[in-house]
Design an enzyme around this catalytic site. Structure first.
Site, PDB file in Angstrom:
ATOM      1  N   GLY A  54      23.584 -14.973   5.532  1.00 33.65           N
ATOM      2  CA  GLY A  54      23.163 -13.848   4.603  1.00 33.65           C
ATOM      3  C   GLY A  54      24.367 -13.080   4.318  1.00 33.65           C
ATOM      4  N   SER A  78      51.090 -16.155  23.351  1.00 40.09           N
ATOM      5  CA  SER A  78      51.059 -14.774  23.521  1.00 40.09           C
ATOM      6  C   SER A  78      49.718 -14.251  24.211  1.00 40.09           C
ATOM      7  CB  SER A  78      51.214 -13.786  22.323  1.00 40.09           C
ATOM      8  OG  SER A  78      52.331 -14.100  21.643  1.00 40.09           O
ATOM      9  N   ASP A 123      56.934  -3.997  18.177  1.00 42.81           N
ATOM     10  CA  ASP A 123      56.475  -4.565  17.185  1.00 42.81           C
ATOM     11  C   ASP A 123      56.025  -3.607  16.196  1.00 42.81           C
ATOM     12  OD1 ASP A 123      57.258  -7.099  17.361  1.00 42.81           O
ATOM     13  OD2 ASP A 123      55.680  -7.741  18.790  1.00 42.81           O
ATOM     14  N   SER A 147      17.662 -19.155  -6.840  1.00 46.15           N
ATOM     15  CA  SER A 147      18.545 -19.986  -5.961  1.00 46.15           C
ATOM     16  C   SER A 147      17.936 -20.661  -5.017  1.00 46.15           C
ATOM     17  CB  SER A 147      19.273 -18.751  -5.053  1.00 46.15           C
ATOM     18  OG  SER A 147      19.961 -17.772  -5.972  1.00 46.15           O
ATOM     19  N   HIS A 186      14.706 -14.510  -3.435  1.00 49.49           N
ATOM     20  CA  HIS A 186      15.532 -15.483  -4.205  1.00 49.49           C
ATOM     21  C   HIS A 186      15.080 -16.617  -4.565  1.00 49.49           C
ATOM     22  CE1 HIS A 186      19.351 -12.806  -3.643  1.00 49.49           C
ATOM     23  NE2 HIS A 186      18.410 -12.453  -2.709  1.00 49.49           N
ATOM     24  N   GLU A 201      41.365 -16.269  11.411  1.00 49.48           N
ATOM     25  CA  GLU A 201      40.586 -15.771  12.607  1.00 49.48           C
ATOM     26  C   GLU A 201      39.054 -15.638  12.000  1.00 49.48           C
ATOM     27  OE1 GLU A 201      43.071 -14.214  10.947  1.00 49.48           O
ATOM     28  OE2 GLU A 201      44.623 -14.057  12.879  1.00 49.48           O
ATOM     29  N   ARG A 250      47.028  -9.989  30.230  1.00 49.26           N
ATOM     30  CA  ARG A 250      46.802 -11.236  29.352  1.00 49.26           C
ATOM     31  C   ARG A 250      47.289 -12.343  30.125  1.00 49.26           C
ATOM     32  NH1 ARG A 250      52.155 -11.795  25.689  1.00 49.26           N
ATOM     33  NH2 ARG A 250      53.518 -10.745  26.736  1.00 49.26           N
TER      34      ARG A 250
END
Lengths: 610, 610
Positions: free
Chosen positions: A116, A338, A416, A32, A29, A359, A311
């Site tokens: 990348g 949670s 749920d 760029s 590239h 996330e 958990r």
């Protein structure tokens, strides 16, 4: 020579290197690279950037991430101009065995993290800048070179909002608005106002400049050094292929080197290049990061007769082990009550970073922390880690040391419903090179495995369960990555049942039921799914006639296939019980029955094989 | 009664239903429902929303997506108020067997698409609105209810930018700014100006209102109906738990129902509720969407001696089959000149949608199109589909009919290096319930499989290769989902080599080499990895003593494990050749050798097993 004239000379050399290395490689590239050549020459060699070229790991170095990783010819060219790469080596770019790969990787030790896949560098920069401001407490600055096309990635805006939320005034973005994407113009072309409005609405300071004016660029970096309370974005109007008329600002030149026959005329357009220039980068001050030595920690202390959710044990473990691993940082995506990472937060609020429901940026930020020697623990629902799969994937090319925790795994979460159930997470993490995948069944093993993760360098994943489960092990029991536990075993075992997490308890129930009929089964707690305990499995394969694997996960890529892969050269049938029907809402026990991964399904399967 | 008074009465009923259904379920999100109850009552029953309750599939219906899917009690309550659900059935919410799941799913036929993973609904809305404006050419409107916490997801901003880029003036967002996330306040609390600035900087019209003032809400919807050229966001200041003092605007009430003992006092606070109200929604005009009947299409016409890249055949196929499948739409993430979807774009520009580098929104938009009966083909590099794994995953809960294409699979892409190599994609797509995973080796089979995908309803994935590969099949050869081809077969075969894509050509080379030494192997083209051709594999297992699988993918979750899973009850060893070393830059052939998935690796493995 004025500083600006000198920077122009260096930029010319960098352009020259970018052109010849990509033409020689036959791919890459250069266009760029040319758009950002002035921006990078001025950054590295303008006097503001501080870097100890003899020690890229110096904790005081300023940091530079190429989020637009495809501009690798520029990246290598600038370090050649700094004298840390010989011009000869540039000609190895993109060749097998070279440390100068097509997109930057850790093979070249001046690369902070592999890039990348677009839209990830700013998140890494956030992690590195957070480390400076809140953990190491060092004055280094973090710079991220961004492309305009990649601003379409949502992860950029996740990083943007968190950077201003955490007031990262040590973070500078450099947005190379060269107008052209891969297959044509970007959504906004050279309308820099769009970027300015959006970025400032996200709480950043902005400076709009001509990205080919050394004067404006140099002044922008100077301003960036002295602003406070918020991150800053330098928005630069540039031209792709700048400096070579037949590629400059032209369509159809993305990812294409100049042909060998045109190279000479391209170079001629640059004007005389002084190939002997080697530019100095000033060294940083020698400061020490804040450090605390690790100390010994107690073992867990669970009552053997009180069920605890794994958990919750995860949260307890984070708190318990921190004194031994003081490089830990904990990140969570707005569900710490949670995942129970809040137990850590409540004890060590300075080392807990709320990343809100974003996330992708959480994973990228963790990678940033990891590059600075921290041990990030990253948690959310297992289902929602899928959101960050590209970032997780890229981590494997950056020697990442990140510990992921996915809570609420499987249909056992109950009411749920499907959207909240992690059912692909084992498959997802197993398919990461050299990853570790752990799935404990009780609080004690969870604690021990969290500790093992902290001590292991690499990408590791631990899967936790929503509901409370009985304690299976004494507090001094030992667990290690690559291990397993044989919980039930006799000379008469005909079948081996292999399970982990919630289904291990179903296997134990099945054992008790079958025993009433004088049928004994071997039961293995496969708490380490990857690496897998070949030895124990082999022994079970030699002593029993079939394996049954049971997992609260889709059948593909999970425990069943991990066991099959481990047993390919043994002739033992492996029967997989896994989630195979459309998951839905209901009570945990109803759903385990419905998916045929409960004790009754195990019992039926065992009986059918006798 | 004025319209506003009437809407208040309906809102009261909806609040009542939200409270009793979640208390009865013992879990769920009444507080997140109460904040938006006025917004939804006014939307559905204020006269602007048009919906044929007797036919939720009516193509003229306005569409409503609950991006904040956890507000399912509200969703069900509002449809009960519309008379399409009996109050009794509300009491089945979250119970096993009920169509009223914890988060909305297609089990209830008024749900457009399953939600519950946050930040996805706006993308779906974009697809539905694009369908109205550009494909069906119908005047229906699309509404999306958004939570404030989920605005942290980058996918929202991807959707936002694309919606304004495509001038979706038929799309209205309703942002329920109730200030409180799961574990505390959001980043911006009740500072509505932050949302207003950001959203308007992304090219949307904005209206800021009091989300509990029926007057302001009703006026906002009226304004939304009549704006032009851009999407509109109604930004509403609300209170979580509105209407019940002890939960209103209180921390610690996310995802918690009111206890049975407090329910009476909560209801009392609402004031007298008229449970007999059933509100009318006006029906839409009966218009016909633009439709073209499918026609017969020719078979492909490749020269058998000219190699063609399968990625190019993908583009050719899209163009060839469109007349037979006129419901097709094609989406690409700014790499159409690499995936070759540009071949379709050049022929049918009206059915091609450039989605820029924003894969999450691309997948969500495709889901939106799918809900309106379109057949979306979605392409980018295989590596970058990982970016959308959460959206892909959610599609499986929405009866999605989406065809994904991942190009540039595996290390065989060469010089660009690891970041661009799809090496987890087979694992990722296999772990989707009832998915189809295809991996053709030549142009003819690619064409036929793209056609098979178009005719198959569900989530399917096709993996294409960067480099040109020889044509293996005649243009009239047939291929089907779940099939395979035995390319080499004799009575003397000792080993079966199973491959697909680039490695099939390596297997064929190995065959030729081994034949020189009078060693014959069976070679199977496993072009359908899921579902898998059990019958052909079983026959090969009976006739040969071992399987060797060869794949340009990590070993976990790929072809090797798919074959092992299919063969669990057969006693045949399966030896997997797969990518196991850190991938890097180099020539394609060098990398296949390095990873031991080339013909020479196959030959060595065969010899070691003889």
């Amino acid at each position: 020579m004025s500083i600006e004239e000198k920077l122009q000379e260096i930029a010319k050399l960098i352009r020259y290197y970018s052109l010849i290395s990509s033409t020689n490689a036959g791919s890459g590239h250069p266009t760029s690279s040319l758009s950002a050549a002035d921006l990078m020459a001025a950054l590295l060699f303008g006097g503001q950037f501080r870097f100890d070229v003899d020690n890229p790991d110096n904790p005081n170095n300023d940091r530079l991430i190429f989020s637009k990783g495809h501009a690798s010819p520029l990246f290598y060219a600038q370090w050649a101009a700094a004298g840390v790469l010989k011009a000869d080596e540039l000609m190895s770019m993109r060749k097998f065995g070279s440390r100068l790969e097509g997109h930057p990787t850790k093979a070249f030790n001046f690369v902070e993290a592999a890039t990348g896949s677009l839209g990830q560098g700013l998140s890494m920069g956030v992690g590195i800048a957070m480390n400076a401001k809140y953990v190491d407490k060092l004055p280094y600055n973090t710079y991220v070179l961004l492309g305009d096309s990649e601003m379409a990635e949502g992860s950029q805006w996740e990083a943007m909002q968190i950077a201003s939320h955490y007031k990262l005034d040590n973070l500078t973005g450099i947005l190379d608005v060269n107008r052209l994407g891969q297959r044509g113009e970007t959504m906004y072309g050279h309308d820099l106002g769009v970027y300015e409005n959006r970025i400032s609405s996200f709480g950043w300071e902005t400076i709009v400049i001509d990205g080919h004016s050394m004067h404006e660029i140099h002044a922008a970096y100077e301003k960036a050094l002295h602003h406070r309370n918020r991150p800053i974005m330098i928005i630069a109007r540039t031209f792709k292929g700048k400096g070579v008329s037949f590629i400059e600002n032209k369509d159809g030149w993305h990812g294409k080197p100049v042909g060998k026959e045109e190279l000479e005329s391209a170079i001629k357009e640059l004007g005389p290049v002084d190939k002997s220039i080697r530019a100095e980068i000033p060294k940083p001050e020698e400061l020490k990061p804040e450090e605390t030595p690790g100390v010994e920690i107690p073992i867990p202390s669970y009552d053997l007769d009180k069920p605890v959710a794994t958990r919750k044990a995860y949260g307890n473990a984070l708190k318990r082990i921190f004194p031994a691993y003081p490089d830990m940082v904990v990140l969570d995506a707005e569900v710490s009550n949670s995942t129970f990472s809040e137990i850590f937060k409540n004890e060590y609020p300075d080392r807990f970073f709320e990343m809100y429901i974003a996330e992708q940026n959480m994973a990228g930020t963790a990678l940033g922390f990891s590059t600075r020697g921290k041990i990030p623990f990253v948690s959310t629902f297992a289902a929602f880690l899928t959101r960050a799969y590209d970032q997780i994937r890229m981590g494997q090319y950056s020697d990442a040391n990140i510990k992921y925790c996915g809570s609420h795994a499987g249909v056992s979460i109950g009411e749920d419903g499907a959207s909240q159930m992690g059912l692909e997470d084992i498959a997802m993490f197993r398919a990461i090179l050299d990853s570790v995948v752990l799935y404990p069944s009780d609080a004690v093993s969870t604690e021990k495995l969290v500790e093992a993760m902290a001590g292991h360098k690499g990408i590791s994943y631990i899967r936790t369960t929503r509901g409370a489960t009985p304690i299976l092990y004494n507090n001094d029991e030992e667990f290690h990555i690559g291990g397993s536990k044989v919980l039930k075993k006799s000379e008469d075992d005909s079948i081996t049942v292999i399970a982990a997490g919630i289904t291990l308890h179903e296997a134990l129930k099945a054992y008790e039921e079958l025993k009433k009929d004088n049928i004994t089964i071997r039961v293995i707690d496969l708490y380490s799914i990857k690496p897998i305990d070949h030895k124990t499995l082999l022994e079970a394969a030699q002593r029993t006639k079939a394996f049954i694997t049971v997992e609260d996960h889709f059948s593909e890529g999970g425990i069943g296939e991990a066991v099959m892969s481990a047993m390919t050269e043994m002739h033992i049938p492996v029967h997989s019980l896994a989630v195979r029907k459309m998951p839905r809402s209901g009570k945990s026990a109803e759903l385990l029955d419905y998916e045929e991964i409960s004790s009754s399904a195990i019992i039926s399967k065992v009986r059918s094989l006798l």
